[in-house]
Write a protein that holds these residues in place. Structure first.
Motif, mmCIF file in Angstrom:
data_model
loop_
_atom_site.group_PDB
_atom_site.id
_atom_site.type_symbol
_atom_site.label_atom_id
_atom_site.label_comp_id
_atom_site.label_asym_id
_atom_site.label_seq_id
_atom_site.Cartn_x
_atom_site.Cartn_y
_atom_site.Cartn_z
ATOM 1 N N ILE A 226 0.842 -1.201 0.000
ATOM 2 C CA ILE A 226 0.000 0.000 0.000
ATOM 3 C C ILE A 226 0.877 1.251 0.000
ATOM 4 N N VAL A 227 1.963 1.216 0.777
ATOM 5 C CA VAL A 227 2.905 2.342 0.816
ATOM 6 C C VAL A 227 3.484 2.598 -0.575
ATOM 7 N N ASP A 228 3.916 1.514 -1.252
ATOM 8 C CA ASP A 228 4.447 1.650 -2.610
ATOM 9 C C ASP A 228 3.387 2.181 -3.574
ATOM 10 N N PHE B 117 4.709 7.825 7.256
ATOM 11 C CA PHE B 117 5.025 8.994 6.431
ATOM 12 C C PHE B 117 5.259 10.266 7.235
ATOM 13 N N GLY B 118 4.737 10.322 8.462
ATOM 14 C CA GLY B 118 4.905 11.533 9.260
ATOM 15 C C GLY B 118 4.248 12.736 8.613
ATOM 16 N N ASP B 119 5.009 13.833 8.473
ATOM 17 C CA ASP B 119 4.465 15.083 7.919
ATOM 18 C C ASP B 119 4.246 15.021 6.409
ATOM 19 N N GLU B 120 4.696 13.946 5.777
ATOM 20 C CA GLU B 120 4.564 13.855 4.319
ATOM 21 C C GLU B 120 3.178 13.409 3.877
ATOM 22 N N ILE B 121 2.303 13.078 4.827
ATOM 23 C CA ILE B 121 0.966 12.608 4.446
ATOM 24 C C ILE B 121 -0.096 13.527 5.039
ATOM 25 N N LEU C 63 -0.321 12.497 -0.494
ATOM 26 C CA LEU C 63 1.103 12.580 -0.161
ATOM 27 C C LEU C 63 1.661 13.904 -0.648
ATOM 28 N N ARG C 64 2.571 14.425 0.096
ATOM 29 C CA ARG C 64 3.245 15.641 -0.325
ATOM 30 C C ARG C 64 4.695 15.586 0.163
ATOM 31 N N GLU C 65 5.536 16.356 -0.486
ATOM 32 C CA GLU C 65 6.911 16.500 -0.027
ATOM 33 C C GLU C 65 6.965 17.660 0.956
ATOM 34 N N THR C 66 7.607 17.475 2.090
ATOM 35 C CA THR C 66 7.709 18.549 3.066
ATOM 36 C C THR C 66 8.724 19.588 2.588
#
Length: 343
Positions: free
Chosen positions: A197-199, A240-244, A258-261
């Protein structure tokens, strides 16, 4: 006080170091090899010795060997997984084996007597996040009140579980009549399904996908053994922490993006090769700016079920307030008019 993400202790603060991207990647790689699912983010702290030991290939090999031996012991032990076979009054909550003897009282067997016991065990499950934690969590989900159910447990099993150690060997006897299982257990299937799922999310990062969609996909990937929506949401946040971004709106599905911090984007930019020519430098700067703006765009709450009124659409101020600040700044500098609001 900052704590080490490996040992979860804040002692010896002078040896704590702040992780950067390279250090995070090393710990995450070691975590995947160990099957621990330890999450490491930039800015986290770790003891130098803990990181060195945790990422040491020889130590990882030794850990996997011990885990394999323990798994073989469990595989050959009859499991009391189902609710119909597990009796909270007579079987240890942790190891699942017989805990009480009608003929004599075992001083090492305790009864659950506090209402907060279950919440503390749930916290221990989250901390361990392994096969044993999945087993115990399954038992907790099958009863509403451990105290009312007169649940019992071995003291040694409780201590080992809460301190992230293995099941006491004397609580895992090998039955000579038990046959090894050829099929992989449910926790292992779920763990594999989670990383698939992560992939999937990483390769579909331009889409907004709901948690329920991910649960259905995980269900297909691991033969009907998907996580619940609540637990999958928790695991994704841990990974993912802050990336999700998970948008929860009452009456609607939770949407995952998903985003890039900012930290990751700038880190990539500052780590660019130092020998770039001016044109390549310009391209690298433009790419970094585009990533920053795209990350802010993904953070905007959107809906396809509620549309703005004609008055809102006609309002310049409302339209400007809808734009992320970074995109607004970029467009304001692109247009040459004194007041480019309408354009």
């Amino acid at each position: 006080m900052e704590k080490c993400i490996v040992c979860l202790k804040d002692d010896h603060p002078t040896t704590l170091i702040k992780l950067r991207q390279k250090g995070c990647l090393g710990i995450i790689k070691a975590s995947q090899e160990r099957g621990d699912c330890l999450s490491a983010l930039e800015g986290n702290f770790v003891h130098q010795l803990c990181r060195k030991t945790y990422t040491n290939p020889n130590d990882i090999k030794k850990y996997k060997k011990e885990k394999l031996v323990l798994r073989e012991i469990h595989t050959n032990t009859p499991k009391l997984r189902s609710k119909s076979h597990f009796d909270f009054k007579h079987h240890c909550l942790f190891c699942g084996n017989e805990a009480t003897d009608s003929k004599k009282k075992d001083k090492n067997v305790f009864q659950v007597r506090t209402d907060d016991f279950e919440s503390r065990i749930q916290d221990a499950c989250d901390l361990r996040n392994d096969d044993w934690a999945a087993e115990v969590r399954g038992r907790l989900e099958s009863v509403s009140d451990l105290h009312a159910a007169d649940a019992v447990y071995h003291q040694a099993c409780s201590v080992n579980f809460r301190t992230c150690k293995n099941t006491p060997v004397f609580r895992s006897p090998i039955s000579p009549d038990a046959k090894p299982e050829n099929k992989r257990g449910r926790p292992a299937l779920q763990e594999d399904g989670f990383y698939k799922i992560v992939d999937f999310l990483k390769h579909h990062d331009d889409e907004q996908i709901s948690i329920s969609d991910l649960v259905e996909k995980m269900d297909e990937m691991c033969d009907g053994n998907a996580y619940s929506q609540m637990y999958l949401k928790k695991r994704l946040k841990q990974h993912f922490g802050d990336e999700i971004i998970i948008t929860d709106i009452p009456g609607r599905k939770s949407v995952v993006t998903l985003r890039e911090t900012v930290t990751c984007i700038l880190q990539d930019y500052y780590q660019r090769p130092s020998n770039l020519n001016p044109d390549d430098e310009k391209r690298a700067l433009i790419r970094a700016a585009a990533k920053l703006i795209k990350s802010d765009i993904r953070s905007v709450d959107t809906t396809k079920s509620i549309y703005p009124t004609p008055a809102n659409i006609a309002s310049v101020d409302n339209n400007l307030s809808y734009l992320p600040e970074s995109l607004l700044l970029f467009l304001s500098n692109i247009f040459s008019e004194i007041d480019p609001s309408v354009k």
